[in-house]
Enzyme design. Sequence first.
Site, PDB file in Angstrom:
ATOM      1  N   TRP A 101       0.999  -1.093   0.095  1.00  0.00           N
ATOM      2  CA  TRP A 101       0.097   0.019   0.014  1.00  0.00           C
ATOM      3  C   TRP A 101       0.797   1.422   0.039  1.00  0.00           C
ATOM      4  O   TRP A 101       0.667   2.107  -0.757  1.00  0.00           O
ATOM      5  CB  TRP A 101      -0.945   0.046   1.223  1.00  0.00           C
ATOM      6  N   ASP A 170      -1.670   6.896   6.128  1.00  0.00           N
ATOM      7  CA  ASP A 170      -2.719   5.823   5.773  1.00  0.00           C
ATOM      8  C   ASP A 170      -3.017   4.879   6.677  1.00  0.00           C
ATOM      9  O   ASP A 170      -2.160   4.022   7.175  1.00  0.00           O
ATOM     10  CB  ASP A 170      -2.389   5.138   4.639  1.00  0.00           C
ATOM     11  N   LYS A 194     -12.593  -1.316   6.327  1.00  0.00           N
ATOM     12  CA  LYS A 194     -11.736  -2.170   7.075  1.00  0.00           C
ATOM     13  C   LYS A 194     -12.307  -2.338   8.444  1.00  0.00           C
ATOM     14  O   LYS A 194     -12.653  -3.453   8.946  1.00  0.00           O
ATOM     15  CB  LYS A 194     -10.115  -1.956   7.014  1.00  0.00           C
TER      16      LYS A 194
END
Length: 361
Positions: A101, A170, A194
């Site tokens: 990511w 993030d 999530k």
Amino acid sequence: MARVFNFNPGPAAMPEEVLREAQSELLEYGDSGMSVLEMSHRSPDFEAILHDAEDTLKKLYGIPENYTVLFLQGGATLEFAGVPLNLMKTGHAGYLVAGNWSKKAWKEAQKYGTADLLASSEDTHFDRTPRLAGPVDQSLDYVYICQNETVYGTMTKELPDTGSVDLVSDISSMFLSCPLDISRYGMLYGGAQKNGGPAGITVLIIRNDLIEDCPARADICPTYMDYKVQAGKDSLLNTPNTFGIYLCGKIFHWIERTGGLEAMGERNWAKIGKLYDAIDASKLFRGLAVPEDRSISNAVFTTGSKDLDAAFVAGAKERGMVGLKGHRILGGMRASCYNAVPPEAVDALVAYMAEFEKDNA
Ligand SMILES: *Cc1c(COP(=O)(O)O)cnc(C)c1O
């Protein structure tokens, strides 16, 4: 009806009581005579829902007065571009790459300016979080991290010392997992799917003085992605994901009711800690992340054999435990133990691991 133990990495398990509440309000919200799904985003009813979600989130994290909360679309992925477009004032930022990511974010930033790779753990297959080798160039526009690398199951527990350079993080897969000191960041953001709500919402928390100068790339930044415009319109520049924001608000209240982030963090570590203990005690399973950098959310492990891993995942499914297949990059297993995954789910998984180990020793 049989609800399974859901270890999906995202979209992921949501609290059953939140789903039931949403179900009970689906045809009529309050005395509005309509569903939230049918409501104007400019109606007083929806504005109340939006402001309540915002206020509840501010309370949960203790977000200081000088920060703004935005509810956007496009997922965390769109913010890989949103961050440089808005914050690369001099065209030069630094990135720590801890997994796929942050690597994607780093690559995307290179489209808009110079993105230095300050540290990476790729040489050890992202089994740990990278550490800065020395002081950070104080002229950088920001330093970027992904604080919980969902695929590799690692988490940055101690924030890098960036001096006076703003940190952008993030937090997608640890959003609302545990308390955070918001004042240590210039900006944090994450996809809600999530741990904080359904797919289709990106929650962004940004310090107001940074917004003043947005967007750094006014020449090319799409209006939608301009944080100053979005903040000025209170996330209502255009039609937002209204039902998603409504569900996020319900989840925020659920966290509040169940003791807030402090209690949530303790429960999460206790829950996933049992799984890490089982991995460490096992002769068959081994963890893929170094113990000190293990994630609060995602435990990654393997038997070392593709066939056995597949058999384990299939057997788990037969026993009502789903979502355990590892990410395609890494293989093996991944158990995402987000807020709404009950401790009983992890207990069942640990029991099955012991059974599987006995049968395959
Ligand atoms: C899932 C995830 C993303 C991507 O999120 P999208 O909302 O699908 O764009 C980005 N970063 C992290 C850490 C993630 O876990």
